[in-house]
Design an enzyme around this catalytic site. Structure first.
Site: not given
Ligand SMILES: Nc1ncnc2c1ncn2[C@@H]1O[C@H](COP(=O)(O)OP(=O)(O)OP(=O)(O)O)[C@@H](O)[C@H]1O
Ligand SMILES: [Mg+2]
Lengths: 232, 209
Positions: A11
């Protein structure tokens, strides 16, 4: 023969570059590339950057990818799926730093894609005491009398990353099985991580034993390296 | 009357506006149990989608969704990028070259989208992710016969209820899973954005009738 390449997906651009720095130090001939952060310099992952790194890291023997968390895995997975031949890349779930170091060393040693991926995957189990010891139990060939030597390390950092890698490389391919002992523990001299985990520092004395047809020469090479302060 | 490529493009543009309006809300939700970027990630992604639609005019609904997918994948920067990207990509593939979409195609597309999210993120219902919104949306769509607008309205209602159901859950996937028990009592940002997107699509379809 070309070597397996390595791509570190993170990241953070700085985290990816830092991991690459640590891993590349032990593998001067391996393409170890960073793909960290978003295109605008933020925290996140960037498919285009990963795809580009994947292409440049492949010198012909394939690429192992390591990732930090969440979307880094998903983006790495997509980049692999987008390759003309997805079998040329292996995505490995491993502790990022240990996995990158283990993979880089295995790649430098000429390991193939499966071998390098396995080195990354087992990075943690090969560095901890018990399994290193287990490895050693099978190492010595029973009837042979080992050639022994004691060496005081005169370089500053001792048997740390680069010196350990240099030692393992120097002995690679030599028909001898070499064990380094320090602080009541033993390490197979071809395993950089096992060597590092001994924690031998500058000023410490290590004991080296070698068995096999070229045991004497192995000891000679170790002596030379210690003499040269591991080129520090 | 079915939906054409132009209808789908218009619905995507409307969804981009909804994403922009709810940016701060999604950021707040993600700040509570994640890293606080979900709203900004999606705003950036859908902004790029709108720019892409400004410069090219895909001629089938599937081609529009494919453009959306590719743009989200390369611009979102968080988990939502590969997840929504794969969702739109699978939906596009399921639609093939169809020039117009009827209710059956729309249901197939939503189903394929769920398949994509699950394939990419390996989450199951109950893990507190967007799957908790998308899965009931698919079930509601499948159980509905009627117009495209009716199918989408049912899907949106399913997603809304599914998103609400994430509140008491402890996250088992994504960043929120690092919080363990502390992730309970919060609405999952991805489930919320899924519900918002489907509600927006349903409104567009309803207005186009
Ligand atoms: N493995 C997964 N399967 C399905 N949905 C997921 C998964 N991981 C995260 N999410 C969904 O993605 C959302 C978060 O999206 P966001 O764009 O904020 O990504 P992030 O978690 O910040 O990404 P990163 O993994 O880069 O840290 C969560 O609220 C959830 O609904
Ligand atoms: Mg987030």
């Amino acid at each position: 023969m070309s070597l397996v390449g390595l791509v570190v997906v993170s990241h953070s651009a700085r985290l990816a570059e830092g991991v690459v720095e640590v891993a590349a130090q032990m593998a001067p001939d391996v393409a170890v590339l960073a793909a960290g952060g978003t295109a605008d310099g933020g925290i996140g992952t960037d498919l285009d950057a990963v795809s580009a790194a994947l292409t440049s890291a492949d010198a012909g023997a394939g690429v192992v990818l390591l990732y930090d968390l969440g979307s880094a895995r998903m983006v790495a997975e997509m980049a692999v799926e987008l390759l003309a031949d997805p079998d040329r890349a292996a995505l490995v779930d491993a502790p990022l730093v240990e996995g990158a170091v283990a993979a880089a060393v295995a790649a430098q040693g000429g390991g193939d894609l499966t071998g390098v991926a396995a080195a990354a995957r087992t990075a943690l189990t090969t560095t901890d005491g018990p399994s290193a010891a287990a490895e050693l139990q099978q190492a010595p060939r029973t009837e042979e009398v080992p050639v022994l030597g004691r060496f005081r390390l005169t370089n500053d950092i001792g048997l740390h990353a680069r010196p350990a890698a240099l030692l393992a490389r120097t002995l690679a391919g030599l028909d001898a099985s070499v064990t380094v002992r320090f602080g009541g523990r033993a390490a197979d001299a071809t395993s950089v991580l096992a060597l590092m985990s001994l924690g031998a520092r500058g000023g410490d004395e290590i004991e080296v034993s070698a068995v096999g047809p070229r045991a004497q020469e192995a000891l000679g090479r170790v002596a030379e390296l210690v003499e040269r302060d591991f080129d520090d | 009357m079915g939906c054409t490529a132009a209808d789908v493009a218009a619905a995507v543009r409307a969804a981009a506006e909804v994403v922009a309006e709810h940016r701060d809300e999604l950021v707040e939700l993600d700040r509570a149990i994640g890293d606080g970027d979900h709203g900004e990630n999606l705003r950036r992604g859908f902004n790029a989608v709108v720019s892409a639609l400004d410069t090219s005019t895909p001629d089938t609904p599937g081609a529009v969704l494919k453009l959306v997918a590719k743009t989200l994948i390369s611009t979102v920067g968080g988990a939502a990028g590969p997840l929504y990207g794969t969702a739109f990509l699978r939906a596009a593939t399921a639609l093939g070259d169809a020039a117009e979409l009827g209710p059956a195609e729309v249901t197939t597309a939503i189903e394929a989208a769920l398949g994509g999210v699950v394939a990419r993120g390996k989450a199951a219902v109950g893990d507190k992710t967007m799957v908790d919104a998308l899965d009931p949306a698919v079930r509601a769509a499948t159980a509905t016969s009627g117009s495209v607008a009716e199918v989408l309205a049912a899907a949106a209602a399913g997603a809304q209820a599914g998103a609400a159901s994430t509140v008491p859950l402890v996250a088992r996937k994504g960043r929120a899973s690092y919080l363990g028990e502390r992730s309970a009592d919060h609405l999952d940002p991805g489930a919320r954005s899924t519900a918002l997107l489907l509600a927006s699509f349903a409104r567009s379809a309803g207005a186009g009738q």
